[in-house]
Design an enzyme around this catalytic site. Structure first.
Site, PDB file in Angstrom:
ATOM      1  N   HIS A 185      44.762  51.886  36.904  1.00  0.00           N
ATOM      2  CA  HIS A 185      44.855  50.598  36.224  1.00  0.00           C
ATOM      3  C   HIS A 185      43.953  50.635  34.990  1.00  0.00           C
ATOM      4  O   HIS A 185      42.909  51.290  34.991  1.00  0.00           O
ATOM      5  CB  HIS A 185      44.392  49.452  37.123  1.00  0.00           C
ATOM      6  CG  HIS A 185      45.388  49.008  38.139  1.00  0.00           C
ATOM      7  ND1 HIS A 185      45.028  48.520  39.369  1.00  0.00           N
ATOM      8  CD2 HIS A 185      46.746  48.959  38.093  1.00  0.00           C
ATOM      9  CE1 HIS A 185      46.116  48.205  40.051  1.00  0.00           C
ATOM     10  NE2 HIS A 185      47.167  48.456  39.304  1.00  0.00           N
ATOM     11  N   CYS A 281      38.006  44.265  39.258  1.00  0.00           N
ATOM     12  CA  CYS A 281      39.121  44.220  40.206  1.00  0.00           C
ATOM     13  C   CYS A 281      39.014  43.046  41.173  1.00  0.00           C
ATOM     14  O   CYS A 281      40.025  42.532  41.660  1.00  0.00           O
ATOM     15  CB  CYS A 281      39.179  45.509  41.024  1.00  0.00           C
ATOM     16  SG  CYS A 281      39.490  47.008  40.075  1.00  0.00           S
TER      17      CYS A 281
END
Length: 304
Positions: A185, A281
């Site tokens: 990511h 996150c």
């Protein structure tokens, strides 16, 4: 639980999920080792609970306001709320996950955002068209200085999603292809600071992506991480109120960020690094705006 803003402006608002069911029970990236987790599960879960609590309290102490997703059994990665959606100007674009293990989170996040809309915390909630895959703000980072999104693609999100984001929010969305499965990511290898500086791990990107960064970010405003800094997830940070909150960093990295007008706050999140996640996150910013508001934060430009 609510903290008080320390900058005299509106409190930053985040979405988080308590780690009640957090575990490493499957592997969808190189950081995840279910067997290693199982060998010390009770101790590691206790560590995750303590570390999440300390991180949460740090955000509250700095003046953040927190909304919550209710944890659910058998959804261990629900704690990583950055992947829930992209939010700008009170509009949420819900995520679509690539791996079946995480696709089960989609209805939970959708229900959460419907509730936030019903409570007038959001104006709109939209779904991605067709079969487009985009894993939320973990792969689509708002750059408040440039008034644009940076979007990671090639690992977990589709390049075509950048056009969808641009159309939905009416701002530029720059696609950056990720070259390493370990940095799957964008938020694992890239952070856009409100000063206009970016921290990033060059080896996580293709040559084309690096050129895109270099075209838009002047050399003095690029903070390149080395391998050890990247492995600590130093780019996976939360920035607000002249602070950068992250799990850990080197002295050299801290100095570079402090030169740019930030206080660096470290709150260890090693239990979550076992899933390939860290501070960014574990949060989703809910109050980003495409236009600056009067009375907002003012950051000095870097003098480097």
């Amino acid at each position: 639980m609510r903290g008080q803003p320390t900058n005299g402006g509106a409190r930053p608002r985040f979405l988080m999920c308590r780690p009640q069911y957090y575990a490493v029970s499957y592997s969808i990236n190189p950081w995840m080792d279910p067997q290693d987790w199982a060998s010390a599960e009770r101790d590691l879960w206790g560590m995750a609970d303590r570390q999440w609590g300390a991180f949460h309290d740090t955000l509250i102490d700095k003046g953040a306001s927190i909304e919550f997703v209710d944890p659910k059994p058998d959804l261990p990665d629900l704690v990583f709320t950055a992947n829930a959606a992209i939010v700008l100007d009170g509009k949420a674009l819900l995520s679509r996950f690539r791996h079946p293990e995480r696709k089960r989170e989609e209805p939970v996040f959708a229900g959460t955002f419907d509730a936030l809309q019903a409570q007038a915390h959001l104006a709109e909630v939209e779904e991605l068209p067709g079969n487009i895959v985009l894993e939320g703000a973990g792969d689509c980072i708002w750059d408040a200085h440039r008034r644009q999104f940076w979007m990671g693609c090639g690992q977990r999100s589709d390049r075509a999603a950048s056009d969808v984001v641009a159309d939905q929010f009416g701002v530029e969305c720059v696609a950056l292809e990720l070259a390493s499965a370990s940095f799957y990511h964008l938020d694992t290898a890239f952070c856009a600071l409100p000063t206009g500086d970016v921290t990033y791990y060059p080896s996580a990107f293709t040559e084309e992506a690096l050129r895109a960064i270099e075209e838009r970010v002047e050399p003095a405003h690029r903070v390149a991480l080395d391998h050890d800094e990247a492995a600590q997830f130093s780019a996976n940070a939360v920035s607000f109120d002249h602070c950068l909150v992250l799990s850990s960093c080197t002295d050299a990295f801290r100095h570079k960020v402090e030169e740019r007008g930030f206080t660096v706050l470290t709150t260890p999140l090693g239990a979550f690094l076992r899933s390939g996640g860290s501070a960014c996150c574990l949060t989703l910013r809910l109050d980003h705006r495409s236009e600056e508001k009067s009375g907002g934060e003012s950051y000095p430009r870097a003098n480097v």
